[in-house]
Design an enzyme around this catalytic site. Sequence first.
Site, PDB file in Angstrom:
ATOM      1  CB  CYS A  88      -6.070  36.187 -53.117  1.00 16.68           C
ATOM      2  SG  CYS A  88      -4.399  36.593 -52.550  1.00 16.68           S
ATOM      3  CG  ASP A 141      -7.538  33.125 -43.945  1.00 15.88           C
ATOM      4  OD1 ASP A 141      -8.679  32.457 -44.191  1.00 15.88           O
ATOM      5  OD2 ASP A 141      -6.746  32.916 -44.727  1.00 15.88           O
TER       6      ASP A 141
END
Length: 227
Positions: free
Chosen positions: A18, A138
Site C-alpha cells: 500500500c 491497524d
Amino acid sequence: MVRDDKWERFLKGGAKICGLTDRPNFRAVLETGPEAIGLNFWSPGKRFLPPARAREWRADFLPEVLRVGVFVNAPTPEILALLEDGTIEVAQLHGDEDVAEIEALQKRGHLVIKAIRPETRSDLQWAESLPADALLVDAAVPGEYGGTGHRADWAAVGAHLRERGTGLPLLLSGGLRPGTVGEAITQAQPRAVDVASGVERSPGWKDPERVAAFLEESRAAFRELGA
C-alpha cells in the site's frame, strides 16, 4: 467491478502493498507478485497519489492484481468516480466514515474494506456490526489514520477471532515487515495482510527486495495455517 475470484484469492492469505507514489517503483513492485496494490488518495498523507496519475497507472496493472483505493473521509462521489471508471476495484475507508457512507458504495455494487484502529476488545466487537465486506485492523495511534509502522495488538485480534467464530473477514496491518509478518499471522490468524512503511526505503517508495521477502514470509505463515 472486481471479479469474485480476485477478491477471494486476496482473502485466502493474500498481501496488499500500500501507498506507492512512483510509477517505475510501482512496476517493480508488481513484478514481485502481490495479490493487491493500495493507492492512497488522502491528500494530506505522505503517500498521496493524485487521482489523475492513478488513472494513468491503470494500464500497468496485471489483471490478477486487486486494485484498492485508500480514502480518509472522502466525499462519496469522489470514491465512486474512481471505482466506476475502473481505476480501482475496492474502496478502503480509513477515516471516520459512517454506516450510510459504506452502504452508499455497496448499493452501487462495490466492495468496501473498513479500516479500524481498536484500542480495546470491545472496539473489535463493535466493528463486526459494520456493513463492510472486510475489516482492516491497524494500530491505534492518536491523530493518525494508518501507515505509521506502529504494531497492532496481534494477540488480541487472534483471541477475538477464536472467540467469535464466523464473521467479517479480518485483514491485518500495523507493524508488519519482513521479520515480523510471520509472527503476526501466526498470532492474529487474519485472512490477508497489508503493509506500507514496513517495506519502504522512504515514504511512498518501496524496496522490491523487502516486498519480495515480505511476500515469501507471509505466504509461508499462511500455508502453516492452511490458508
